[in-house]
Enzyme design. Sequence first.
Site, PDB file in Angstrom:
ATOM      1  N   TYR A   1       0.814  -1.115  -0.066  1.00 21.59           N
ATOM      2  CA  TYR A   1      -0.071   0.139   0.013  1.00 21.59           C
ATOM      3  C   TYR A   1       0.862   1.383  -0.068  1.00 21.59           C
ATOM      4  O   TYR A   1       0.856   2.114  -0.838  1.00 21.59           O
ATOM      5  CB  TYR A   1      -0.986   0.057   1.400  1.00 21.59           C
ATOM      6  CG  TYR A   1      -1.866   1.274   1.407  1.00 21.59           C
ATOM      7  CD1 TYR A   1      -3.092   1.247   0.772  1.00 21.59           C
ATOM      8  CD2 TYR A   1      -1.322   2.265   2.012  1.00 21.59           C
ATOM      9  CE1 TYR A   1      -3.930   2.362   0.832  1.00 21.59           C
ATOM     10  CE2 TYR A   1      -2.243   3.368   2.268  1.00 21.59           C
ATOM     11  CZ  TYR A   1      -3.365   3.285   1.487  1.00 21.59           C
ATOM     12  OH  TYR A   1      -4.268   4.409   1.622  1.00 21.59           O
TER      13      TYR A   1
ATOM     14  N   LYS B   1       1.178   4.022  -3.059  1.00 20.06           N
ATOM     15  CA  LYS B   1       0.776   5.219  -3.148  1.00 20.06           C
ATOM     16  C   LYS B   1       1.910   6.182  -3.190  1.00 20.06           C
ATOM     17  O   LYS B   1       1.951   7.401  -3.858  1.00 20.06           O
ATOM     18  CB  LYS B   1       0.203   5.605  -1.500  1.00 20.06           C
ATOM     19  CG  LYS B   1      -1.102   4.946  -1.367  1.00 20.06           C
ATOM     20  CD  LYS B   1      -2.166   5.582  -2.222  1.00 20.06           C
ATOM     21  CE  LYS B   1      -3.595   5.173  -1.852  1.00 20.06           C
ATOM     22  NZ  LYS B   1      -4.487   5.806  -3.006  1.00 20.06           N
TER      23      LYS B   1
ATOM     24  N   THR C   1     -14.392   5.964   6.646  1.00 16.79           N
ATOM     25  CA  THR C   1     -15.056   5.435   5.629  1.00 16.79           C
ATOM     26  C   THR C   1     -15.349   3.887   5.757  1.00 16.79           C
ATOM     27  O   THR C   1     -14.942   3.270   6.805  1.00 16.79           O
ATOM     28  CB  THR C   1     -14.113   5.498   4.156  1.00 16.79           C
ATOM     29  OG1 THR C   1     -13.125   4.683   4.623  1.00 16.79           O
ATOM     30  CG2 THR C   1     -13.817   6.975   4.141  1.00 16.79           C
TER      31      THR C   1
END
Length: 261
Positions: A153, A157, A188
């Site tokens: 990740y 990014k 979220t």
Amino acid sequence: MVAPRHTKVAVITGAGSGIGLACAKKLSAAGIAIVGVGRTVEKLKELERVIDKPDQIATVAIDVTWEDAPQRIVQVALDHWGHIDFLINNAGVGSPKPLHEADDDNLDHFLNVMLRAPFRLSREALPHMPAGSAVINISSTFAVIGGLRGGAYSAAKAGLDGLTRHIACQYGASGIRANSVAPGVIYTEMTESRLKDESFRRMNVEMTPHTRLGRVEDVAGTVAFLCSDDGSFINGQTIVVDGGWTSTKYFSERGRTSVWT
């Protein structure tokens, strides 16, 4: 029927929920037409209902990693409006693993969704973006600091931030800007389960010099600013939206004085 050129158009991936949905609502409120991209038809129908402007919203139910995704997404924008003013590469995946736990499938999945797909979609969209347009990539604080358990990740990014700076340099003289927005932990669907973990909550709540954690509206507001005339001289930047988490060594009084076991 193609709308007049003066209509501003934003393509938003991952538009069915979370940050993408908030961006769609914010930009639509500013009079910008939306091409909402997502994998779930039901969520896109809800997006259409929320926007409630049939002539200002089009949706594409597709996985951004599919080989024909860039062409299909861009074609929808061209069929409706003939051009693209703003590309917001937001689609992402969560639950990263540290390097020693991540196999090649995990690596490929994260890179495909959060680096390869934005690369390919940006490449497809750029020829249809006039001067005054902008690419906005939704990055992460884990691109800035690495992050515990960041693994693929963090790598994806960080690569996305590098792509942002390349677009800014290569196409800025043609009037096309590119910036990254790097949120901290935002409430979220993707982060809900992580925030139930006490250690994860402590790491974010007790180390953020603010009265709360981030909201999707915080990110959407930053994206909208970068799409506005007020943000028209900002190019090649990563704007961190995290309440000061990455840039300070803050540790709350509760965190300093609690008994930890």
